[in-house]
Design a protein around this motif. Structure first.
Motif, PDB file in Angstrom:
ATOM      1  N   UNK A  58      -7.842  -1.333   9.168  1.00 38.95           N
ATOM      2  CA  UNK A  58      -7.997  -2.128   7.944  1.00 38.95           C
ATOM      3  C   UNK A  58      -8.094  -3.612   8.278  1.00 38.95           C
ATOM      4  N   UNK A  59      -7.222  -4.085   9.153  1.00 36.02           N
ATOM      5  CA  UNK A  59      -7.244  -5.494   9.553  1.00 36.02           C
ATOM      6  C   UNK A  59      -8.548  -5.836  10.261  1.00 36.02           C
ATOM      7  N   UNK A  60      -9.024  -4.957  11.147  1.00 39.83           N
ATOM      8  CA  UNK A  60     -10.279  -5.204  11.861  1.00 39.83           C
ATOM      9  C   UNK A  60     -11.448  -5.268  10.891  1.00 39.83           C
ATOM     10  N   UNK A  61     -11.467  -4.392   9.895  1.00 36.83           N
ATOM     11  CA  UNK A  61     -12.552  -4.396   8.903  1.00 36.83           C
ATOM     12  C   UNK A  61     -12.525  -5.680   8.082  1.00 36.83           C
TER      13      UNK A  61
ATOM     14  N   UNK B 281       0.857  -1.174   0.000  1.00 37.44           N
ATOM     15  CA  UNK B 281       0.000   0.000   0.000  1.00 37.44           C
ATOM     16  C   UNK B 281       0.898   1.230   0.000  1.00 37.44           C
ATOM     17  N   UNK B 282       0.614   2.166  -0.927  1.00 35.46           N
ATOM     18  CA  UNK B 282       1.428   3.371  -1.019  1.00 35.46           C
ATOM     19  C   UNK B 282       0.519   4.578  -0.901  1.00 35.46           C
ATOM     20  N   UNK B 283       0.658   5.477  -0.015  1.00 38.38           N
ATOM     21  CA  UNK B 283       1.662   5.554   1.041  1.00 38.38           C
ATOM     22  C   UNK B 283       1.339   4.579   2.166  1.00 38.38           C
ATOM     23  N   UNK B 284       2.350   4.202   2.896  1.00 41.43           N
ATOM     24  CA  UNK B 284       2.204   3.228   3.973  1.00 41.43           C
ATOM     25  C   UNK B 284       1.277   3.774   5.060  1.00 41.43           C
ATOM     26  N   UNK B 285       0.261   2.969   5.483  1.00 42.36           N
ATOM     27  CA  UNK B 285      -0.667   3.455   6.506  1.00 42.36           C
ATOM     28  C   UNK B 285       0.002   3.522   7.880  1.00 42.36           C
ATOM     29  N   UNK B 286      -0.557   4.374   8.717  1.00 39.95           N
ATOM     30  CA  UNK B 286      -0.067   4.452  10.090  1.00 39.95           C
ATOM     31  C   UNK B 286      -0.486   3.181  10.813  1.00 39.95           C
TER      32      UNK B 286
END
Length: 59
Positions: free
Chosen positions: A17-20, A5-10
C-alpha cells in the motif's frame, strides 16, 4: 492524520500500500515533465499557409 484500516493489513500488504501511494502521488517540489513537442514548432512554415498565398507570382 491517521487512518485506521479494519482489518489491519499484514506487513507485506502495508508495504504494498505504501509503495503504491509513493508511486501514484507527486512528491513535494517535483517539477512536471515538459511537453515533448511544442505546439508552436511548425507555425510559420511555408506549408502552413493557404495555397493561393504559396503560389509564386511571375516577376
Amino acid at each position: 492524520m491517521a487512518l485506521q484500516i479494519d482489518p489491519e493489513p499484514t506487513e507485506e500488504e502495508a508495504a504494498a500500500i505504501v509503495a503504491a501511494l509513493e508511486v501514484g502521488l507527486p512528491r513535494a517540489g517535483a517539477e512536471s515533465a515538459p511537453d515533448s513537442v511544442s505546439r508552436w514548432r511548425w507555425s510559420g512554415r511555408w506549408w502552413s499557409k493557404p495555397v493561393p498565398i504559396r503560389r509564386g507570382r511571375p516577376g
